[in-house]
Design an enzyme around this catalytic site. Structure first.
Site, PDB file in Angstrom:
ATOM      1  N   GLU A  71      19.647 -17.381   0.848  1.00 45.14           N
ATOM      2  CA  GLU A  71      19.344 -16.148   0.121  1.00 45.14           C
ATOM      3  C   GLU A  71      19.216 -16.420  -1.385  1.00 45.14           C
ATOM      4  O   GLU A  71      18.330 -15.876  -2.051  1.00 45.14           O
ATOM      5  CB  GLU A  71      20.444 -15.108   0.416  1.00 45.14           C
ATOM      6  CG  GLU A  71      20.344 -13.782  -0.318  1.00 45.14           C
ATOM      7  CD  GLU A  71      19.053 -13.013  -0.070  1.00 45.14           C
ATOM      8  OE1 GLU A  71      18.273 -13.381   0.812  1.00 45.14           O
ATOM      9  OE2 GLU A  71      18.818 -12.033  -0.803  1.00 45.14           O
ATOM     10  N   GLU A 116      11.309 -15.815  -5.240  1.00 48.53           N
ATOM     11  CA  GLU A 116      10.607 -14.527  -5.249  1.00 48.53           C
ATOM     12  C   GLU A 116      10.263 -14.061  -6.655  1.00 48.53           C
ATOM     13  O   GLU A 116       9.171 -13.552  -6.886  1.00 48.53           O
ATOM     14  CB  GLU A 116      11.490 -13.437  -4.607  1.00 48.53           C
ATOM     15  CG  GLU A 116      11.494 -13.438  -3.097  1.00 48.53           C
ATOM     16  CD  GLU A 116      12.403 -12.360  -2.524  1.00 48.53           C
ATOM     17  OE1 GLU A 116      12.020 -11.714  -1.555  1.00 48.53           O
ATOM     18  OE2 GLU A 116      13.527 -12.161  -3.048  1.00 48.53           O
ATOM     19  N   LYS A 124       7.399  -4.755  -1.137  1.00 46.63           N
ATOM     20  CA  LYS A 124       8.753  -4.347  -0.778  1.00 46.63           C
ATOM     21  C   LYS A 124       8.832  -3.994   0.696  1.00 46.63           C
ATOM     22  O   LYS A 124       9.815  -4.279   1.367  1.00 46.63           O
ATOM     23  CB  LYS A 124       9.131  -3.129  -1.638  1.00 46.63           C
ATOM     24  CG  LYS A 124      10.538  -2.613  -1.411  1.00 46.63           C
ATOM     25  CD  LYS A 124      11.538  -3.569  -1.979  1.00 46.63           C
ATOM     26  CE  LYS A 124      12.972  -3.188  -1.679  1.00 46.63           C
ATOM     27  NZ  LYS A 124      13.865  -4.352  -1.765  1.00 46.63           N
ATOM     28  N   ARG A 146       6.559  -0.833  -4.038  1.00 48.82           N
ATOM     29  CA  ARG A 146       6.132  -1.417  -2.772  1.00 48.82           C
ATOM     30  C   ARG A 146       5.232  -2.640  -2.979  1.00 48.82           C
ATOM     31  O   ARG A 146       5.038  -3.423  -2.060  1.00 48.82           O
ATOM     32  CB  ARG A 146       5.369  -0.369  -1.953  1.00 48.82           C
ATOM     33  CG  ARG A 146       6.230   0.806  -1.547  1.00 48.82           C
ATOM     34  CD  ARG A 146       5.401   1.952  -1.028  1.00 48.82           C
ATOM     35  NE  ARG A 146       4.833   1.676   0.270  1.00 48.82           N
ATOM     36  CZ  ARG A 146       5.409   1.959   1.426  1.00 48.82           C
ATOM     37  NH1 ARG A 146       6.603   2.514   1.436  1.00 48.82           N
ATOM     38  NH2 ARG A 146       4.818   1.698   2.549  1.00 48.82           N
ATOM     39  N   TRP A 171      -2.572  -3.030  -1.690  1.00 50.39           N
ATOM     40  CA  TRP A 171      -2.117  -4.421  -1.672  1.00 50.39           C
ATOM     41  C   TRP A 171      -3.142  -5.156  -0.824  1.00 50.39           C
ATOM     42  O   TRP A 171      -3.253  -4.924   0.381  1.00 50.39           O
ATOM     43  CB  TRP A 171      -0.730  -4.491  -1.040  1.00 50.39           C
ATOM     44  CG  TRP A 171      -0.059  -5.838  -1.098  1.00 50.39           C
ATOM     45  CD1 TRP A 171       0.684  -6.340  -2.117  1.00 50.39           C
ATOM     46  CD2 TRP A 171      -0.059  -6.840  -0.067  1.00 50.39           C
ATOM     47  NE1 TRP A 171       1.141  -7.598  -1.798  1.00 50.39           N
ATOM     48  CE2 TRP A 171       0.704  -7.927  -0.548  1.00 50.39           C
ATOM     49  CE3 TRP A 171      -0.621  -6.932   1.192  1.00 50.39           C
ATOM     50  CZ2 TRP A 171       0.917  -9.080   0.200  1.00 50.39           C
ATOM     51  CZ3 TRP A 171      -0.417  -8.092   1.934  1.00 50.39           C
ATOM     52  CH2 TRP A 171       0.353  -9.141   1.434  1.00 50.39           C
ATOM     53  N   HIS A 223      19.620 -35.732   4.900  1.00 52.18           N
ATOM     54  CA  HIS A 223      18.521 -35.927   5.856  1.00 52.18           C
ATOM     55  C   HIS A 223      17.177 -35.525   5.256  1.00 52.18           C
ATOM     56  O   HIS A 223      16.313 -35.022   5.959  1.00 52.18           O
ATOM     57  CB  HIS A 223      18.812 -35.150   7.141  1.00 52.18           C
ATOM     58  CG  HIS A 223      20.077 -35.586   7.798  1.00 52.18           C
ATOM     59  ND1 HIS A 223      20.193 -36.785   8.458  1.00 52.18           N
ATOM     60  CD2 HIS A 223      21.302 -35.011   7.838  1.00 52.18           C
ATOM     61  CE1 HIS A 223      21.439 -36.916   8.904  1.00 52.18           C
ATOM     62  NE2 HIS A 223      22.129 -35.850   8.532  1.00 52.18           N
ATOM     63  N   CYS A 241       0.837  -1.208   0.000  1.00 48.33           N
ATOM     64  CA  CYS A 241       0.000   0.000   0.000  1.00 48.33           C
ATOM     65  C   CYS A 241       0.872   1.258   0.000  1.00 48.33           C
ATOM     66  O   CYS A 241       1.812   1.382   0.754  1.00 48.33           O
ATOM     67  CB  CYS A 241      -0.937   0.082   1.190  1.00 48.33           C
ATOM     68  SG  CYS A 241      -2.170  -1.199   1.254  1.00 48.33           S
ATOM     69  N   ASN A 275      -3.323   2.782   4.835  1.00 51.18           N
ATOM     70  CA  ASN A 275      -2.323   1.720   4.775  1.00 51.18           C
ATOM     71  C   ASN A 275      -2.291   1.070   6.152  1.00 51.18           C
ATOM     72  O   ASN A 275      -2.176   1.779   7.148  1.00 51.18           O
ATOM     73  CB  ASN A 275      -0.963   2.334   4.422  1.00 51.18           C
ATOM     74  CG  ASN A 275       0.151   1.307   4.380  1.00 51.18           C
ATOM     75  OD1 ASN A 275      -0.102   0.115   4.469  1.00 51.18           O
ATOM     76  ND2 ASN A 275       1.374   1.774   4.236  1.00 51.18           N
ATOM     77  N   GLY A 276      -2.410  -0.243   6.236  1.00 48.33           N
ATOM     78  CA  GLY A 276      -2.400  -0.918   7.540  1.00 48.33           C
ATOM     79  C   GLY A 276      -3.593  -1.845   7.656  1.00 48.33           C
ATOM     80  O   GLY A 276      -4.265  -2.134   6.661  1.00 48.33           O
ATOM     81  N   LYS A 331      15.881 -15.630  -3.541  1.00 51.48           N
ATOM     82  CA  LYS A 331      15.864 -14.767  -4.738  1.00 51.48           C
ATOM     83  C   LYS A 331      15.138 -15.469  -5.870  1.00 51.48           C
ATOM     84  O   LYS A 331      14.313 -14.879  -6.558  1.00 51.48           O
ATOM     85  CB  LYS A 331      17.284 -14.422  -5.216  1.00 51.48           C
ATOM     86  CG  LYS A 331      18.082 -13.398  -4.455  1.00 51.48           C
ATOM     87  CD  LYS A 331      17.529 -12.025  -4.395  1.00 51.48           C
ATOM     88  CE  LYS A 331      16.502 -11.852  -3.379  1.00 51.48           C
ATOM     89  NZ  LYS A 331      16.586 -11.434  -2.109  1.00 51.48           N
TER      90      LYS A 331
HETATM   91  C1  G6P Z   1       9.847  -8.077   2.277  1.00 48.37           C
HETATM   92  C2  G6P Z   1      10.756  -7.758   1.118  1.00 48.37           C
HETATM   93  C3  G6P Z   1      12.108  -8.444   1.325  1.00 48.37           C
HETATM   94  C4  G6P Z   1      12.701  -8.024   2.656  1.00 48.37           C
HETATM   95  C5  G6P Z   1      11.741  -8.268   3.818  1.00 48.37           C
HETATM   96  C6  G6P Z   1      12.230  -7.588   5.092  1.00 48.37           C
HETATM   97  O1  G6P Z   1       9.545  -9.434   2.288  1.00 48.37           O
HETATM   98  O2  G6P Z   1      10.189  -8.192  -0.097  1.00 48.37           O
HETATM   99  O3  G6P Z   1      12.981  -8.089   0.278  1.00 48.37           O
HETATM  100  O4  G6P Z   1      13.889  -8.734   2.872  1.00 48.37           O
HETATM  101  O5  G6P Z   1      10.451  -7.714   3.526  1.00 48.37           O
HETATM  102  O6  G6P Z   1      12.222  -6.208   4.875  1.00 48.37           O
HETATM  103  P1  G6P Z   1      13.136  -5.150   5.576  1.00 48.37           P
HETATM  104  O7  G6P Z   1      12.775  -3.848   4.909  1.00 48.37           O
HETATM  105  O8  G6P Z   1      12.760  -5.157   7.029  1.00 48.37           O
HETATM  106  O9  G6P Z   1      14.542  -5.537   5.369  1.00 48.37           O
END
Ligand code: G6P
Length: 613
Positions: free
Chosen positions: A486, A493, A608, A27, A74, A509, A2, A100-101, A490
């Site tokens: 990570e 996502e 985001k 976002r 969102w 395992h 949002c 937003n919220g 990636k």
């Molecule tokens: C969302 C984003 C990620 C991020 C995570 C934590 O899931 O898509 O890319 O790592 O939030 O966000 P922050 O802003 O707290 O690092």
């Protein structure tokens, strides 16, 4: 997640609102809308889809007006649709609101209003707030700002809201609790801009204030900004001059923000080191000012989410190795609700790119209430998390727009490395000789990342082979285990391919049961004392038909005999390897997603900045 934009001033609001929404697109959202007051009318427009769909939908309609609010939604309560999109409007069509919220007690509030005859059109929690404001305003005969304050007394949950009233064409009311909201102040108070972060504001004014929780701002054209708590106490606005690099908000010739941000890494990591990494020492003001508090900690507890949690896993190994202080790494969402053993002897490290993640913010508040000292590792300057910490390190990597975090991960890892080395040196647990060797090597990392980036074309070619895959496995050990997590994150996502990261030895395992000819396995197999053991794991995968992609140290001759594909990274100290080994994994995920024709910068369902639980 949002985005809110608002404007009151002398110019046409519509282009400012649309331009602002576009800056907040990163976002993540699924519908958009705006409301404008013009000639005594309140005009509201909404569209499912993108901001560009909203623009097309208003062609030929009245978009004039010098006060307005706009929103990207969102979906939380109710599907993405025109009806559920914001702004939501009062029954009499005079008040419009964006939010937003999440209003957690919306069901109770809705039922109360329904009993009084109020009707609802949407499935959202947001509509309840505007109808409640209208109800209070009408029944108490108070002004809009008072009605907003009184409505928020009843709301439980998180909100950033912006409200306009067609009877007050010079006024914008905004409020926040747990969701960010910035207010930009134009020359002579003739214009005001509001937004979920400062990026839509920066091109108009550098004078910005951020609302604190349970504060309401009454913004009137030509008058000084007035801020009250929802209990009606005056608050002096804390106006800051922001320094936002607008160049960072463009793609700079790259096809996607994500690729630009991957390529930004050598430069922004140099920015992060500037003034901190000296030839013979590391200077961090947070460490200088709070050395004893940090060194006397009985333990560190990292709280974070997503990619920031992975950086925290690397931080754990760094701090335990160099400082000999125990470190726990917690998902903020779990930590905030679990029985707590935290007390004033603990230091909590909160890691966040956006500085607005709701769970991380709540974890900080919990740790603070237990007396812990809070150390932030944050990118967004002035964000809620930055303000909630006792001290910390800004990673200074510039705005990150691509939803999949890249440069923030390496920036966080670099900040944690500098923290561990400087604390370890101060503690006497890291020798002067090792300290200097590691400082020298850390200074070379940006050039070494440049060398990895030169392989972009070959990684693109290699990625094409793997677009068929439905599953991927990522394996690494030690410092490369969080890198495996990570790399898997990636890929899932942005390419929507299921991927999992594991410590390489854990493969036996469970995950090995999944390995067949259809399963690419990425081994992060850089030089390491356990490399032979990793090579044994590779053999186990190979003998089951798995396809191996290996990240190896430059000059390797052994791993390449086993792997199907290899990508080299320059040699470096073991503890610094993640800063290099993650780069090919970022590029691999990016190119697989592009080859599949997906929206890399705004992947489906993701946001985001996750400002709700
Ligand atoms: C969302 C984003 C990620 C991020 C995570 C934590 O899931 O898509 O890319 O790592 O939030 O966000 P922050 O802003 O707290 O690092």
């Amino acid at each position: 997640m949002c985005g809110i934009v608002g404007y009151v001033g002398r110019s046409e609001a519509f282009p400012i609102l649309i331009g602002g929404l576009k800056k907040l697109e990163y976002r993540g959202y699924d519908s958009a809308g705006c409301a404008l007051v013009h000639d005594g009318s309140l005009n509201v427009y909404k569209a499912k889809g993108k901001v560009s769909d909203l623009e097309s939908s208003v062609e030929g309609k009245d978009t004039h007006g010098t006060v307005g609010i706009a929103h990207t939604r969102w979906a939380t309560h109710g599907v993405p649709s025109v009806i559920n999109a914001h702004p939501h409007v009062s029954l009499d069509g005079e008040i419009a609101l964006v939010h937003n919220g999440i209003i957690e007690n919306y069901a109770v509030l809705k039922e109360n209003l329904q009993k009084k005859g109020v009707e609802f059109m949407s499935e959202t929690d947001t509509e309840i707030i505007v109808k409640l404001i209208e109800y209070i305003k009408t029944h108490r005969g108070c002004d809009l700002a008072t009605a907003v304050r009184m409505a928020l007394h009843q709301a439980i949950g998180a909100y950033a809201i912006a409200v306009i009233d067609k009877n007050a064409p010079d006024e914008l009311i905004v409020a926040r609790k747990s969701s960010p909201l910035a207010i930009g102040i134009g020359k002579d108070n003739e214009e005001f801009y509001i937004a979920s972060d400062a990026s839509p504001i920066a091109e108009y004014t550098k004078q910005v204030t951020y609302l604190n929780d349970e504060e309401v701002a009454i913004i009137k054209r030509g008058q000084p900004l007035k801020i009250l708590t929802i209990l009606n106490q005056d608050v002096e606005p804390n106006v800051q001059t922001i320094d936002l690099n607008l160049g960072m908000l463009s793609k700079g010739g790259f096809p996607h923000f994500m690729l630009k941000e991957i390529f930004d890494q050598p430069t922004v990591l140099r920015d992060c080191m500037r003034g901190r990494l000296m030839p013979d020492r590391i200077v961090l003001s947070a460490v200088e000012n709070h050395k004893q508090r940090l060194l006397n900690a009985r333990r560190f507890i990292v709280v974070s989410c997503g990619t920031s949690w992975h950086a925290g896993m690397i931080g754990k190994q760094l701090i335990e190795t160099f400082c000999d202080i125990p470190v726990e790494v917690e998902y903020a969402s779990e930590f905030r609700y679990r029985h707590s053993t935290v007390d004033k002897r603990d230091v909590v490290i909160a890691i966040s790119q956006s500085g607005e993640t709701a769970d991380t913010l709540a974890a900080i508040e919990k740790a603070k209430a237990c007396g812990a000292f809070i150390f932030g590792i944050v990118n967004a300057v002035g964000s809620s998390i930055a303000r909630a910490t006792d001290t910390g390190i800004y990673i200074h990597v510039g705005p990150e727009i691509g939803v999949a975090s890249t440069k923030a991960f390496t920036g966080q890892t670099l900040a944690l490395t500098m923290l561990a080395l400087s604390l370890g040196h101060a503690n006497g647990t890291l020798s002067e000789e090792n300290y200097r060797t590691l400082i020298g090597e850390l200074g070379c990392i940006p050039d070494k990342i440049d060398a990895v980036l030169k392989q972009n074309d070959s990684i693109r070619e290699l990625s094409r082979i793997f677009t068929y895959a439905h599953n991927f496995l990522y394996l690494g050990r030690g410092y490369n285990f969080p890198v495996a997590l990570e790399g898997a994150l990636k890929l899932k996502e942005i390419s929507y391919i299921h991927a999992e990261g594991y410590p390489a030895a854990e493969m036996k395992h469970g995950p090995i049961a999944l390995v067949d000819r259809e399963m690419p396995v990425v081994f992060i197999a850089t030089h390491h004392k356990l490399l032979n053991k990793i090579m044994s794991n590779m053999m186990e995968v190979k003998s089951r038909g798995g396809r191996i992609i290996a990240i190896v140290t430059e000059g390797d001759t052994d791993v390449r005999k086993i792997a199907d594909e290899v990508i080299e990274v320059p040699n470096t100290e073991n503890c610094l390897v993640p800063l290099l080994s993650v780069i090919p994994l970022q590029l691999l995920a990016y190119h697989v997603a592009v080859a599949k024709g997906l929206n890399v910068d705004q992947p489906r369902n993701l946001a985001k900045s996750v400002t709700v639980e």
